[in-house]
Scaffold this motif. Structure first.
Motif, PDB file in Angstrom:
ATOM      1  N   LEU A 376       0.831  -1.204   0.000  1.00 50.87           N
ATOM      2  CA  LEU A 376       0.000   0.000   0.000  1.00 50.87           C
ATOM      3  C   LEU A 376       0.865   1.253   0.000  1.00 50.87           C
ATOM      4  O   LEU A 376       1.830   1.362   0.762  1.00 50.87           O
ATOM      5  N   PHE A 377       0.486   2.213  -0.857  1.00 55.27           N
ATOM      6  CA  PHE A 377       1.112   3.535  -0.899  1.00 55.27           C
ATOM      7  C   PHE A 377       0.046   4.560  -0.522  1.00 55.27           C
ATOM      8  O   PHE A 377      -1.043   4.559  -1.102  1.00 55.27           O
ATOM      9  N   VAL A 378       0.354   5.425   0.452  1.00 52.59           N
ATOM     10  CA  VAL A 378      -0.624   6.373   0.978  1.00 52.59           C
ATOM     11  C   VAL A 378      -0.122   7.795   0.756  1.00 52.59           C
ATOM     12  O   VAL A 378       1.033   8.115   1.058  1.00 52.59           O
ATOM     13  N   ILE A 379      -1.008   8.646   0.222  1.00 53.45           N
ATOM     14  CA  ILE A 379      -0.718  10.076   0.025  1.00 53.45           C
ATOM     15  C   ILE A 379      -1.727  10.882   0.840  1.00 53.45           C
ATOM     16  O   ILE A 379      -2.926  10.593   0.814  1.00 53.45           O
ATOM     17  N   HIS A 380      -1.236  11.913   1.543  1.00 52.82           N
ATOM     18  CA  HIS A 380      -2.161  12.756   2.307  1.00 52.82           C
ATOM     19  C   HIS A 380      -1.593  14.164   2.447  1.00 52.82           C
ATOM     20  O   HIS A 380      -0.370  14.362   2.421  1.00 52.82           O
ATOM     21  N   GLY A 381      -2.488  15.141   2.583  1.00 51.43           N
ATOM     22  CA  GLY A 381      -2.103  16.517   2.852  1.00 51.43           C
ATOM     23  C   GLY A 381      -2.153  16.788   4.348  1.00 51.43           C
ATOM     24  O   GLY A 381      -3.114  16.402   5.014  1.00 51.43           O
ATOM     25  N   ARG A 382      -1.142  17.461   4.859  1.00 50.15           N
ATOM     26  CA  ARG A 382      -1.088  17.691   6.299  1.00 50.15           C
ATOM     27  C   ARG A 382      -2.229  18.586   6.783  1.00 50.15           C
ATOM     28  O   ARG A 382      -2.664  18.475   7.937  1.00 50.15           O
ATOM     29  N   ASN A 383      -2.754  19.444   5.932  1.00 49.57           N
ATOM     30  CA  ASN A 383      -3.763  20.418   6.351  1.00 49.57           C
ATOM     31  C   ASN A 383      -5.168  20.053   5.885  1.00 49.57           C
ATOM     32  O   ASN A 383      -6.015  20.932   5.717  1.00 49.57           O
ATOM     33  N   ASP A 384      -5.429  18.770   5.689  1.00 51.69           N
ATOM     34  CA  ASP A 384      -6.718  18.320   5.164  1.00 51.69           C
ATOM     35  C   ASP A 384      -7.828  18.539   6.198  1.00 51.69           C
ATOM     36  O   ASP A 384      -7.827  17.918   7.251  1.00 51.69           O
ATOM     37  N   PRO A 385      -8.820  19.418   5.906  1.00 50.63           N
ATOM     38  CA  PRO A 385      -9.921  19.641   6.860  1.00 50.63           C
ATOM     39  C   PRO A 385     -11.070  18.664   6.678  1.00 50.63           C
ATOM     40  O   PRO A 385     -11.924  18.548   7.556  1.00 50.63           O
ATOM     41  N   ARG A 386     -11.116  17.985   5.553  1.00 50.88           N
ATOM     42  CA  ARG A 386     -12.219  17.067   5.266  1.00 50.88           C
ATOM     43  C   ARG A 386     -11.930  15.668   5.808  1.00 50.88           C
ATOM     44  O   ARG A 386     -12.719  15.110   6.559  1.00 50.88           O
ATOM     45  N   VAL A 387     -10.829  15.104   5.335  1.00 51.58           N
ATOM     46  CA  VAL A 387     -10.372  13.805   5.843  1.00 51.58           C
ATOM     47  C   VAL A 387      -9.021  14.068   6.507  1.00 51.58           C
ATOM     48  O   VAL A 387      -7.991  14.077   5.835  1.00 51.58           O
ATOM     49  N   PRO A 388      -9.005  14.313   7.811  1.00 51.67           N
ATOM     50  CA  PRO A 388      -7.759  14.714   8.473  1.00 51.67           C
ATOM     51  C   PRO A 388      -6.646  13.682   8.325  1.00 51.67           C
ATOM     52  O   PRO A 388      -6.885  12.474   8.136  1.00 51.67           O
ATOM     53  N   LEU A 389      -5.410  14.162   8.412  1.00 42.99           N
ATOM     54  CA  LEU A 389      -4.230  13.322   8.272  1.00 42.99           C
ATOM     55  C   LEU A 389      -4.252  12.131   9.227  1.00 42.99           C
ATOM     56  O   LEU A 389      -3.664  11.074   8.938  1.00 42.99           O
ATOM     57  N   HIS A 390      -4.937  12.262  10.341  1.00 47.58           N
ATOM     58  CA  HIS A 390      -5.050  11.171  11.318  1.00 47.58           C
ATOM     59  C   HIS A 390      -5.520   9.874  10.672  1.00 47.58           C
ATOM     60  O   HIS A 390      -5.125   8.779  11.106  1.00 47.58           O
ATOM     61  N   GLU A 391      -6.344   9.963   9.639  1.00 46.67           N
ATOM     62  CA  GLU A 391      -6.829   8.756   8.964  1.00 46.67           C
ATOM     63  C   GLU A 391      -5.672   7.993   8.323  1.00 46.67           C
ATOM     64  O   GLU A 391      -5.564   6.770   8.451  1.00 46.67           O
ATOM     65  N   ALA A 392      -4.781   8.711   7.631  1.00 53.66           N
ATOM     66  CA  ALA A 392      -3.626   8.060   7.011  1.00 53.66           C
ATOM     67  C   ALA A 392      -2.676   7.537   8.072  1.00 53.66           C
ATOM     68  O   ALA A 392      -2.134   6.413   7.957  1.00 53.66           O
ATOM     69  N   GLU A 393      -2.432   8.334   9.103  1.00 56.66           N
ATOM     70  CA  GLU A 393      -1.494   7.928  10.145  1.00 56.66           C
ATOM     71  C   GLU A 393      -1.938   6.644  10.840  1.00 56.66           C
ATOM     72  O   GLU A 393      -1.114   5.781  11.162  1.00 56.66           O
ATOM     73  N   GLN A 394      -3.249   6.512  11.058  1.00 57.75           N
ATOM     74  CA  GLN A 394      -3.757   5.313  11.734  1.00 57.75           C
ATOM     75  C   GLN A 394      -3.517   4.052  10.920  1.00 57.75           C
ATOM     76  O   GLN A 394      -3.023   3.040  11.449  1.00 57.75           O
ATOM     77  N   ILE A 395      -3.879   4.086   9.639  1.00 55.00           N
ATOM     78  CA  ILE A 395      -3.762   2.880   8.833  1.00 55.00           C
ATOM     79  C   ILE A 395      -2.294   2.531   8.598  1.00 55.00           C
ATOM     80  O   ILE A 395      -1.906   1.347   8.617  1.00 55.00           O
ATOM     81  N   VAL A 396      -1.446   3.534   8.426  1.00 55.69           N
ATOM     82  CA  VAL A 396      -0.020   3.279   8.212  1.00 55.69           C
ATOM     83  C   VAL A 396       0.606   2.701   9.478  1.00 55.69           C
ATOM     84  O   VAL A 396       1.395   1.741   9.416  1.00 55.69           O
ATOM     85  N   ALA A 397       0.260   3.235  10.640  1.00 57.83           N
ATOM     86  CA  ALA A 397       0.806   2.725  11.900  1.00 57.83           C
ATOM     87  C   ALA A 397       0.381   1.280  12.138  1.00 57.83           C
ATOM     88  O   ALA A 397       1.190   0.434  12.564  1.00 57.83           O
ATOM     89  N   ALA A 398      -0.884   0.984  11.880  1.00 59.75           N
ATOM     90  CA  ALA A 398      -1.388  -0.368  12.110  1.00 59.75           C
ATOM     91  C   ALA A 398      -0.718  -1.373  11.188  1.00 59.75           C
ATOM     92  O   ALA A 398      -0.379  -2.493  11.609  1.00 59.75           O
ATOM     93  N   LEU A 399      -0.507  -1.013   9.931  1.00 63.26           N
ATOM     94  CA  LEU A 399       0.147  -1.920   8.991  1.00 63.26           C
ATOM     95  C   LEU A 399       1.632  -2.060   9.301  1.00 63.26           C
ATOM     96  O   LEU A 399       2.207  -3.153   9.191  1.00 63.26           O
ATOM     97  N   SER A 400       2.277  -0.968   9.692  1.00 63.43           N
ATOM     98  CA  SER A 400       3.697  -1.017  10.029  1.00 63.43           C
ATOM     99  C   SER A 400       3.926  -1.917  11.238  1.00 63.43           C
ATOM    100  O   SER A 400       4.910  -2.681  11.288  1.00 63.43           O
ATOM    101  N   GLU A 401       3.034  -1.842  12.200  1.00 68.40           N
ATOM    102  CA  GLU A 401       3.138  -2.690  13.388  1.00 68.40           C
ATOM    103  C   GLU A 401       3.066  -4.170  13.029  1.00 68.40           C
ATOM    104  O   GLU A 401       3.671  -5.023  13.682  1.00 68.40           O
ATOM    105  N   ARG A 402       2.332  -4.478  11.962  1.00 69.53           N
ATOM    106  CA  ARG A 402       2.189  -5.866  11.510  1.00 69.53           C
ATOM    107  C   ARG A 402       3.234  -6.247  10.464  1.00 69.53           C
ATOM    108  O   ARG A 402       3.126  -7.301   9.836  1.00 69.53           O
ATOM    109  N   LYS A 403       4.222  -5.358  10.253  1.00 67.55           N
ATOM    110  CA  LYS A 403       5.297  -5.601   9.281  1.00 67.55           C
ATOM    111  C   LYS A 403       4.762  -5.751   7.858  1.00 67.55           C
ATOM    112  O   LYS A 403       5.369  -6.399   7.010  1.00 67.55           O
TER     113      LYS A 403
END
Length: 446
Positions: A376-403
């Protein structure tokens, strides 16, 4: 959306929900606001304008019907008269300043058909000979003799065209900046999904014999439509196909442009039916001789990003690569953190935190992250008011934790999507390289 000639009255569209709106007449001198549309049925307002005599109003609405039509409303009697209706949405119109001519366009299957009608002459409507593309605006000349309109196609950015009352169309030529890109004309296709519904899509097939790897691309919204126009994701689709990867750009259930009923087929508890449409696209692709069945990827932006994440967690065995651009990973945290001004109409589409939390939890890809095996490749804008960056950070952290293989590219000076030219070039070039590396290992990344 329009002002009277003396600027004392205004036509305003007030959004009620994601697919419902009201047309208001605001009279500044009288201090009054009049609702011009009835509240007895959901309706969308695609456009509105005062008639040149200002005794009536023209409006594009789907009130009481499946598709948007052009109506004329008498402001004294409040009588609505249908003017143009079709089995598709009437998407744009322009009344000539002398009130004698009318132009309009119809969105047929994702491209625009443009027409001219002249009153009083008894002549039939004229359909203009225009490229297969999408109209983005239209206006008559001050003397009412010439119609000008903008139009782009899947292979060419927007150009201005002019047409006369005889139907003669001429482009206003602009110099070509640089060499022509290696673009292709997409093909309209349909495929059956799990419940027998036909799903429309555009297939961008690279030049050559194939078989080709394929990227399944999903638009955002979901109240939107992939159109034949050189904007949104189409330039990226063209970039990907130019690298030898075919692109199937979907209009799954929930898309607009195919009637009111179709646009509601993914509401709330029906959300994952749209994801099943994506899986059906893969089933259809695998029946084709020109497709490499083991090299199919998926990509989407915003709501399409959610659809990408949902596809790789609910149908994990179908995919060789995925790209999520500003997508929703967890509907609960999305609804909690999205801009307050849009929370109510997003709840109408997805469900509310108060009444539908269990549903929001069930359909959230983050809660099924253990099923994901797709790079998976994820792109996000740091200043996103609609879908905040937290959405990308969560999925990336969860996948990284699972290697699990995942990459995150954050653009510090972007919001919801990539708008700046240099960022679009960088972000989508990186995404294309990621896709090529995973979908076609025989292509080297030079």
């Amino acid at each position: 959306v329009d002002l009277s000639k003396d600027r004392s009255r205004a036509l305003v569209v007030r959004v009620v929900t994601n697919l419902d709106a009201e047309l208001l007449l605001i009279d500044r001198a009288a201090g009054t606001t009049t609702t011009l549309t009835s509240r007895d049925d959901e309706c969308w307002i695609l456009g509105a304008a005062f008639d040149p005599d200002e005794r009536s109003v023209w409006a594009l609405t789907n009130h009481g019907r499946e598709f948007v039509r052009l109506e004329r409303l008498d402001l004294e009697s409040m009588k609505r008269t249908p003017v143009v209706e079709a089995d598709w949405d009437v998407e744009a119109f322009a009344v000539s300043p002398d009130g004698e001519s009318l132009a309009w366009s119809v969105n047929r299957n994702g491209w625009s058909e443009v027409f001219i009608r002249t009153h009083g002459g008894g002549r039939p409507d004229i359909r203009l000979d225009v490229p297969m593309g999408t109209v983005d605006r239209m206006e008559w000349s001050p003397d009412s003799t010439v119609l000008a309109f903008g139009m782009s196609t899947a292979t060419e950015p927007s150009r201005v065209f002019v047409a006369d009352h005889a139907g003669t169309v001429e482009p206003i030529a602009l110099p070509v900046a640089g060499p022509e890109p290696p673009v292709v004309e997409p093909e309209l296709v349909h495929f059956p999904t799990f419940d027998g519904l036909d799903i429309p899509a555009f297939l961008f097939r690279p030049i050559g014999e194939g078989p080709f790897p394929v990227l399944v691309e999903i638009h955002g919204g979901p109240e939107s439509q992939r159109r034949l126009q050189y904007s949104s994701a189409v330039p990226t689709d063209q970039l990907v196909q130019s690298l030898g990867v075919a692109v199937l750009s979907l209009n799954v259930r929930g898309s607009t442009g195919y009637g009111k009923t179709f646009s509601h087929l993914d509401d709330k508890g029906l959300r994952l039916d749209a994801v099943r449409d994506v899986a059906a696209a893969v089933d259809w692709l695998r029946t084709r001789d020109d497709v490499r069945a083991d090299r199919i990827g998926v990509m989407g932006q915003s709501y399409g990003g959610f659809m990408t994440l949902a596809s790789i967690c609910f149908h994990p065995d179908l995919w060789a690569a995925a790209v999520d651009v500003v997508g929703i990973a967890n509907f609960v945290t999305f609804m909690e953190r999205t801009g307050s001004w849009r929370r109510a109409h997003r709840a109408e589409e997805y469900g509310s935190l108060e009444e539908d939390r269990a549903l929001l939890e069930r359909i959230s890809p983050l809660n099924h992250v253990g099923a994901i095996t797709t790079p998976l490749f994820v792109i996000h804008g740091r200043n996103d008011p609609r879908v905040p960056l937290h959405e990308a950070e969560q999925i990336v952290a969860a996948l990284s934790e699972r290697k699990q293989q995942v990459e995150l590219r954050v653009f510090d000076n972007e919001g919801h999507g990539l708008s700046k030219r240099e960022n679009r070039i960088a972000g989508y070039a990186e995404a294309a390289l990621f896709l090529v590396n995973h979908l076609d290992p025989h292509v080297t990344s030079s």
